[in-house]
Write a protein that holds these residues in place. Structure first.
Motif, mmCIF file in Angstrom:
data_model
loop_
_atom_site.group_PDB
_atom_site.id
_atom_site.type_symbol
_atom_site.label_atom_id
_atom_site.label_comp_id
_atom_site.label_asym_id
_atom_site.label_seq_id
_atom_site.Cartn_x
_atom_site.Cartn_y
_atom_site.Cartn_z
ATOM 1 N N ALA A 32 0.868 -1.179 0.000
ATOM 2 C CA ALA A 32 0.000 0.000 0.000
ATOM 3 C C ALA A 32 0.897 1.218 0.000
ATOM 4 O O ALA A 32 1.758 1.372 0.880
ATOM 5 N N ASP A 33 0.732 2.054 -0.991
ATOM 6 C CA ASP A 33 1.540 3.264 -1.132
ATOM 7 C C ASP A 33 0.573 4.445 -1.054
ATOM 8 O O ASP A 33 -0.233 4.655 -1.965
ATOM 9 N N ILE A 34 0.625 5.203 0.047
ATOM 10 C CA ILE A 34 -0.423 6.195 0.334
ATOM 11 C C ILE A 34 0.181 7.577 0.549
ATOM 12 O O ILE A 34 1.176 7.728 1.264
ATOM 13 N N ASN A 35 -0.457 8.580 -0.061
ATOM 14 C CA ASN A 35 -0.127 9.985 0.195
ATOM 15 C C ASN A 35 -1.320 10.652 0.876
ATOM 16 O O ASN A 35 -2.453 10.560 0.378
ATOM 17 N N ILE A 36 -1.060 11.311 2.004
ATOM 18 C CA ILE A 36 -2.132 11.980 2.764
ATOM 19 C C ILE A 36 -1.770 13.450 2.905
ATOM 20 O O ILE A 36 -0.691 13.786 3.416
ATOM 21 N N LYS A 37 -2.653 14.321 2.461
ATOM 22 C CA LYS A 37 -2.434 15.763 2.615
ATOM 23 C C LYS A 37 -3.034 16.201 3.952
ATOM 24 O O LYS A 37 -4.236 16.053 4.191
ATOM 25 N N VAL A 38 -2.184 16.695 4.829
ATOM 26 C CA VAL A 38 -2.635 17.119 6.155
ATOM 27 C C VAL A 38 -3.511 18.365 6.023
ATOM 28 O O VAL A 38 -3.147 19.322 5.332
ATOM 29 N N ALA A 39 -4.664 18.334 6.687
ATOM 30 C CA ALA A 39 -5.667 19.390 6.505
ATOM 31 C C ALA A 39 -5.143 20.777 6.866
ATOM 32 O O ALA A 39 -5.348 21.744 6.134
ATOM 33 N N LYS A 40 -4.429 20.907 7.989
ATOM 34 C CA LYS A 40 -4.022 22.237 8.465
ATOM 35 C C LYS A 40 -2.909 22.849 7.633
ATOM 36 O O LYS A 40 -2.949 24.011 7.249
ATOM 37 N N SER A 41 -1.875 22.030 7.363
ATOM 38 C CA SER A 41 -0.664 22.588 6.764
ATOM 39 C C SER A 41 -0.545 22.341 5.261
ATOM 40 O O SER A 41 0.348 22.889 4.622
#
Length: 301
Positions: A99-108
């Motif tokens: 599993a290769d996952i990119n998560i964009k953090v909501a605040k920054s």
């Protein structure tokens, strides 16, 4: 004399009706015996063929390799309407091997990248259970080969009920993901699968829903002690909403953001179609048995 004639006429008509009834009964009995000897086995063979195809979908081997090596399939996760979570999942039978996952953090708006460790893979219990139920249905069907003679409709119905139970359970495992509490998810082995390790304010969950492989990402924030007077721990659910609260390792959390992305797994869709067709075949055979049972309840049941 007239009355005697009328009685004889009535008796004659009754005799004809009885003879006709007996002839009809004989024909129905012949049809029923043919159903038990021929048609039931034809349906069982059809069911076996369909369920063997379903079972094969769960463990599709690579044609160029040995039977034990399963084909790896890559699926792209994402949505055209949002890009907070993107990823590629590698599925091999019932196991997520990567599993290769990119998560964009909501605040920054910072993008975090996670991947399974090389020594880890995640078994999807729903697929494993569904496959086991299919194989149990196949065992039930193969226990009555062509040389076996069914003696009653009740016997056929009992077998159909047992097969339908396994097929319904198989279908339900794919259509109804397991509910989990947020502490259960936090303690899940899934959180230890990734490199770099998941931070304490991010949780993920994988599950099957119908023919889709789903990933849910929860972003959390810690509740300060002075804000916990209205704390109410969330219950068990497949998908928790923003605002859900829970306590883990003596720390209270609230879900701030939830992102769900999914992809269609074509062979899972095939298996669901096979389950529907098989359940219909079982029910049709039961319906035919019930037509005869209305004539001979004592004969069948």
């Amino acid at each position: 004399i007239v009355m005697l004639g009328a009685e004889r006429s009535t008796l004659s008509e009754l005799a004809k009706m009885t003879a006709a009834s007996q002839a009809e009964r004989t024909v129905l009995e012949e049809e029923f015996n043919w159903l038990l000897k021929e048609e039931v086995h034809a349906v069982l063979k059809q069911l076996q063929d369909i369920l063997k195809e379903a079972s094969r979908r769960f463990s599709m081997p690579l044609p160029s390799l040995c039977e034990g090596q399963l084909k790896q399939e890559n699926f792209i996760l994402g949505s055209s309407t949002m890009d907070q979570v993107k990823g590629v999942l590698t599925l091999q039978g019932e196991a997520l091997t990567q599993a290769d996952i990119n998560i964009k953090v909501a605040k920054s708006s910072q993008v975090m990248h996670f991947a399974f460790r090389d020594d880890k893979q995640w078994k999807l219990q729903q697929i494993q259970d569904a496959r086991n139920h299919v194989n149990q249905a196949l065992q039930l069907l193969s226990s009555r080969d062509e040389s076996y003679t069914f003696k009653t409709g009740a016997e056929v119905n009992k077998l159909m009920d047992a097969v339908m139970l396994q097929l319904t359970r198989a279908r339900n495992r794919l259509t109804t993901p397991a509910s989990m509490t947020l502490p259960e998810l936090a303690a899940s082995g899934l959180m230890k699968m990734f490199t770099p390790p998941m931070p304490g304010d991010v949780m993920v969950n994988f599950y099957i829903n119908l023919s889709k492989l789903c990933l849910t990402v929860y972003q959390l924030h810690v509740l300060q002690p002075n804000t916990t007077k209205n704390f109410k721990s969330a219950g068990s659910s497949v998908l928790h909403n923003p605002g859900a609260m829970f306590e883990y390792n003596n720390t209270k959390f609230e879900v701030s953001h939830v992102h769900k992305v999914e992809c269609v797994v074509p062979w899972l869709n095939d298996t669901l179609v096979f389950f529907t067709i098989s359940l219909q075949l079982c029910q049709q055979l039961k319906d035919k048995i019930s037509v005869f049972s209305s004539f001979w309840n004592y004969r069948l049941f």
